[in-house]
Write an enzyme that holds these catalytic residues in place. Structure first.
Site, PDB file in Angstrom:
ATOM      1  N   ALA A   1      29.937   0.825  -8.736  1.00  0.00           N
ATOM      2  CA  ALA A   1      29.008   1.378  -9.724  1.00  0.00           C
ATOM      3  C   ALA A   1      27.617   1.458  -9.112  1.00  0.00           C
ATOM      4  O   ALA A   1      27.442   1.264  -7.909  1.00  0.00           O
ATOM      5  CB  ALA A   1      29.003   0.500 -10.973  1.00  0.00           C
ATOM      6  N   ASN A   2      26.616   1.787  -9.908  1.00  0.00           N
ATOM      7  CA  ASN A   2      25.227   1.793  -9.434  1.00  0.00           C
ATOM      8  C   ASN A   2      24.313   1.401 -10.586  1.00  0.00           C
ATOM      9  O   ASN A   2      24.783   1.151 -11.698  1.00  0.00           O
ATOM     10  CB  ASN A   2      24.874   3.170  -8.848  1.00  0.00           C
ATOM     11  CG  ASN A   2      24.979   4.271  -9.886  1.00  0.00           C
ATOM     12  OD1 ASN A   2      24.228   4.301 -10.862  1.00  0.00           O
ATOM     13  ND2 ASN A   2      25.938   5.161  -9.692  1.00  0.00           N
ATOM     14  N   ARG A   3      23.019   1.351 -10.321  1.00  0.00           N
ATOM     15  CA  ARG A   3      22.075   0.770 -11.286  1.00  0.00           C
ATOM     16  C   ARG A   3      21.549   1.741 -12.337  1.00  0.00           C
ATOM     17  O   ARG A   3      20.607   1.430 -13.047  1.00  0.00           O
ATOM     18  CB  ARG A   3      20.875   0.176 -10.545  1.00  0.00           C
ATOM     19  CG  ARG A   3      21.240  -0.987  -9.665  1.00  0.00           C
ATOM     20  CD  ARG A   3      19.993  -1.615  -9.054  1.00  0.00           C
ATOM     21  NE  ARG A   3      20.364  -2.543  -8.010  1.00  0.00           N
ATOM     22  CZ  ARG A   3      20.837  -3.773  -8.250  1.00  0.00           C
ATOM     23  NH1 ARG A   3      20.969  -4.204  -9.495  1.00  0.00           N
ATOM     24  NH2 ARG A   3      21.174  -4.549  -7.249  1.00  0.00           N
TER      25      ARG A   3
END
Ligand code: C5P
Length: 222
Positions: free
Chosen positions: A29-31
């Site tokens: 995932a990412n932020r």
């Protein structure tokens, strides 16, 4: 029929990260928080547009009057975007994972006692923005991409305009000291073939309202 400068217009917005499964309990995932995209969808609906918001996993409530489609992976986002076409304008804020694992293991990967970590083989995800930019039959009349960069913001944004076939790139600086990524504010530049417009540091809701105003200007021929 709604009132507003975008009444009768269909607007597609993508938002949030995507989650790419590694196995049933883990993912890449990412932020991205989805905040900027949700604010744009809300502002477009307030301006009277018929809005479809395709979002990856985020902890934000549906904006009022917006048709929200929740997805997890890049491939699901691509499919949901295709089903929303045709649209007048598309604003692609999603931080789509560039890569997914080649195979979702189907069962939880365990340590095998050898001390050697498993190798994750990655393959490229579809580029949703580029797919719309080069769409043979349903390219949005106005296509807006986002470019979150830490370096060479403008050069990267210009390259993206051409490569992805979009009309505007909203370039935002996501260097950690800006607090832009995941935060409440954003400092953006609008890069188009006509030039670059620098906007001041604004709350994401204000970036959204300004951008929706620009989109309405575009359709009004201003
Ligand atoms: O190349 P980069 O990921 O920085 O481009 C960002 C822009 O492209 C954003 O508008 C993002 O939503 C879009 N994008 C996409 N599908 C991808 C990767 C990026 O729609 N697979």
């Amino acid at each position: 029929q709604r009132a507003g400068r975008l009444a009768g217009r269909k607007v597609l917005v993508t938002a949030g990260p995507t989650h790419e499964p590694i196995d049933p309990v883990r993912y890449i995932a990412n932020r991205s928080s989805g905040r900027q995209g949700f604010a744009i969808a809300a502002a477009a609906a307030e301006e009277g547009a018929d809005v479809v918001l395709v979002s990856g996993p985020v902890s934000l409530a549906d904006p009022p009057g917006v048709n929200v489609v929740r997805v997890e992976t890049a491939r699901e986002m691509m499919a949901a975007v295709e089903s929303a076409l045709p649209v007048d304008a598309a604003v692609m804020t999603a931080a789509v994972a560039d890569w997914r694992t080649e195979a979702d293991s189907g069962h939880k990967i365990k340590k095998d006692g050898s001390g050697r970590p498993p190798a994750l083989v990655l393959v490229e995800n579809p580029d949703i923005l580029a797919t719309l930019g080069h769409h043979p039959s349903a390219r949005p009349k106005l296509l807006v991409g986002f470019a979150a960069e830490t370096d060479d913001l403008i050069a990267n944004a210009r390259a993206k305009l051409d490569r992805k076939g979009c009309d505007w790139i909203v370039a935002n600086d996501v260097n950690p000291e800006t607090g832009n990524m995941g935060g409440a504010f954003n400092t953006v530049r609008i890069v188009s073939r006509a030039g670059i417009e620098e906007w001041p540091r604004l709350a994401k809701e204000d970036v959204a309202r300004r951008l929706v105003g620009r989109i309405a200007d575009h359709f009004a021929g201003a």
